[in-house]
Design an enzyme around this catalytic site. Structure first.
Site, PDB file in Angstrom:
ATOM      1  N   CYS A 230       0.858  -1.240  -0.088  1.00  0.00           N
ATOM      2  CA  CYS A 230      -0.075  -0.052   0.108  1.00  0.00           C
ATOM      3  C   CYS A 230       0.664   1.194   0.124  1.00  0.00           C
ATOM      4  CB  CYS A 230      -0.688  -0.026   1.028  1.00  0.00           C
ATOM      5  SG  CYS A 230      -1.799   1.470   1.484  1.00  0.00           S
TER       6      CYS A 230
ATOM      7  N   CYS B 251      -0.326   4.019   2.079  1.00  0.00           N
ATOM      8  CA  CYS B 251      -0.200   3.820   3.633  1.00  0.00           C
ATOM      9  C   CYS B 251       1.121   4.003   3.970  1.00  0.00           C
ATOM     10  CB  CYS B 251      -0.627   2.622   4.064  1.00  0.00           C
ATOM     11  SG  CYS B 251      -2.233   1.854   3.266  1.00  0.00           S
ATOM     12  N   ASP B 252       2.418   3.575   3.208  1.00  0.00           N
ATOM     13  CA  ASP B 252       3.717   3.342   3.584  1.00  0.00           C
ATOM     14  C   ASP B 252       4.639   4.312   2.776  1.00  0.00           C
ATOM     15  OD1 ASP B 252       2.468   1.605   5.284  1.00  0.00           O
ATOM     16  OD2 ASP B 252       2.894  -0.224   4.174  1.00  0.00           O
TER      17      ASP B 252
END
Ligand code: NAP
Length: 301
Positions: free
Chosen positions: A131, A134-135
Site C-alpha cells: 500500500c 499507507c507506507d
C-alpha cells in the site's frame, strides 16, 4: 436480530447498507479493517461518477457517512464464521461477539496478491509493502520499486515519484494493462524508469530490503532499492464462508444476476463476487442489486 448483516464495509457493502436502510430494513455493517475498503488505498479516484477527482479515503468516508445518515449500524470486528439457524444466520466474530440476521450480504472484497518470491513475507514492513498510500512516506528521498502493470501499480508509481528519489516500475510484459493516461503521466516523470518484460526473482538485504534481483530477457540484474511496493492485483478472502458458497477456480463467489449465492438468504457483492469487471462503480452497483434482492427475500419470508 437484524434484518440484514453486511460483512465488509467497502463501496459494495456501504452502498448495500444505504439501499437496505432506505427500504426500511434494520442493517448492521461489520468491517475488520477500515470502512471504505480497498479504495482507501487509492490516492486519487477520477472515475467514480459525480466526482471529478477525490481521494480514496474521502470517498470511503462519504460512503460511510451516507450509510450512517440512513440509519445503518456499524461494528469494527473480524468475522470468523457464519452459521445457518432456523430464523437466519449467526455471525461469529474473533472477539467472541455474535450477531444475528435474517439475511446476509458478503462484501468482503479482496486482499493484495503476493509475488511469491522467497522471503517476501519476512520482509513485509521492512521494505516490502502492498500500500503506497499507507507506507510511501517512509521512503521519502529513497529509491523504491513498484511491481505490476495495472492501474494500482501505475498510481502507486505516480504517488511515490512525488517523494522518492527514484521509482523503478517493474512489469512482466512489454506494455501496461492500466490506463494510457497514467502511463503518459509517468513517462513525463524524470525519476521514474520502466523495467519491462522483467520479473522479481529475489529480495536482497538482511533485516531490511536493500535491493532486488530481476530476470529480464533471460539475463539477471540487480536494482538497489529500499522499498518494494507489490501491486499485482488482489484475491478474494472467503475462507470463513466456503461451506455456504460455490467458488470459481480463482476463489471468487459464484452468484446469479441478483447476487444470490447457492444458500438462500446469503448474497455476495463487490470484488469477492465472480464477474468480469471489478471497479468501484461495479462494486457499488453490486451493493444496490444485492440489497434490493435481499429486501425482496426478507419481504417474502
Ligand atoms: P490488475 O488490473 O489485475 O493488474 C494486476 C497487474 O499485476 C497486471 O499487470 C498483471 O500482469 C500483474 N501481475 C499479476 N500477477 C503477477 C505476478 N505474479 N507477478 C508479476 N506481475 C503480476 O490489478 P490492479 O492494478 O490492482 O487493479 C484492480 C482493478 O482495480 C482494476 O480493474 C483497476 O482498473 C481498478 N483500479 C481502479 C482504480 C481507480 O479507479 N482509481 C485504482 C486502482 C485500481 P499482466 O498484465 O501480465 O496480467
Amino acid at each position: 436480530m437484524y434484518d440484514l448483516i453486511i460483512i465488509g464495509g467497502g463501496p459494495a457493502g456501504l452502498t448495500a447498507a444505504t439501499y437496505a436502510r432506505r427500504a426500511g430494513k434494520s442493517v448492521l455493517v461489520i468491517e475488520k479493517n477500515a470502512f471504505g475498503g480497498q479504495i482507501t488505498w487509492s490516492p486519487r479516484v477520477e472515475n467514480f461518477p459525480g466526482f471529478v477527482s477525490i481521494s480514496g479515503v474521502e470517498l470511503g468516508d462519504k460512503l460511510l457517512e451516507q450509510a450512517m445518515e440512513q440509519g445503518a449500524e456499524a461494528e469494527l470486528e473480524e468475522v470468523t464464521a457464519i452459521e445457518r439457524g432456523a430464523e437466519g444466520f449467526a455471525v461469529r466474530c474473533e472477539s467472541g461477539a455474535v450477531f444475528e440476521a435474517r439475511a446476509l450480504i458478503l462484501a468482503t472484497g479482496a486482499k493484495p496478491r503476493m509475488l511469491g518470491v522467497e522471503r517476501e513475507e519476512e520482509l513485509v514492513g521492512s521494505g516490502v509493502g502492498y500500500c503506497a498510500v499507507c507506507d510511501g512516506a517512509f521512503y521519502k528521498g529513497k529509491p523504491v520499486a513498484v511491481c505490476g502493470g495495472g492501474n494500482s501499480a501505475l498510481q502507486d508509481a505516480l504517488l511515490l515519484s512525488e517523494s522518492c528519489s527514484q521509482v523503478w516500475l517493474i512489469h512482466r510484459r512489454s506494455s501496461f494493462r492500466g490506463e494510457q493516461k497514467l502511463v503518459e503521466a509517468l513517462e513525463k516523470k524524470e525519476n521514474v524508469r520502466f523495467v519491462l518484460d522483467a520479473r522479481v526473482t529475489a529480495l536482497l538485504g538482511e533485516e531490511e530490503l536493500s535491493g532486488l534481483v530481476l530476470e529480464q530477457n533471460g539475463a539477471s540484474k540487480e536494482l538497489t532499492v529500499e522499498g518494494l511496493f507489490v501491486a499485482i492485483g488482489h484475491q478474494p478472502d472467503l475462507g470463513a464462508f466456503v461451506d455456504f458458497l460455490k467458488l470459481d477456480p480463482a476463489g471468487y463467489a459464484a452468484s446469479g444476476e441478483d447476487c444470490l449465492s447457492p444458500t438462500p438468504g446469503l448474497f455476495v457483492a463487490g470484488d469477492c463476487r465472480a464477474k468480469h469487471v471489478r471497479q468501484l462503480t461495479t462494486a457499488a452497483a453490486d451493493g444496490a442489486v444485492a440489497a434490493l434482492a435481499a429486501c425482496d427475500y426478507l419481504d417474502r419470508l
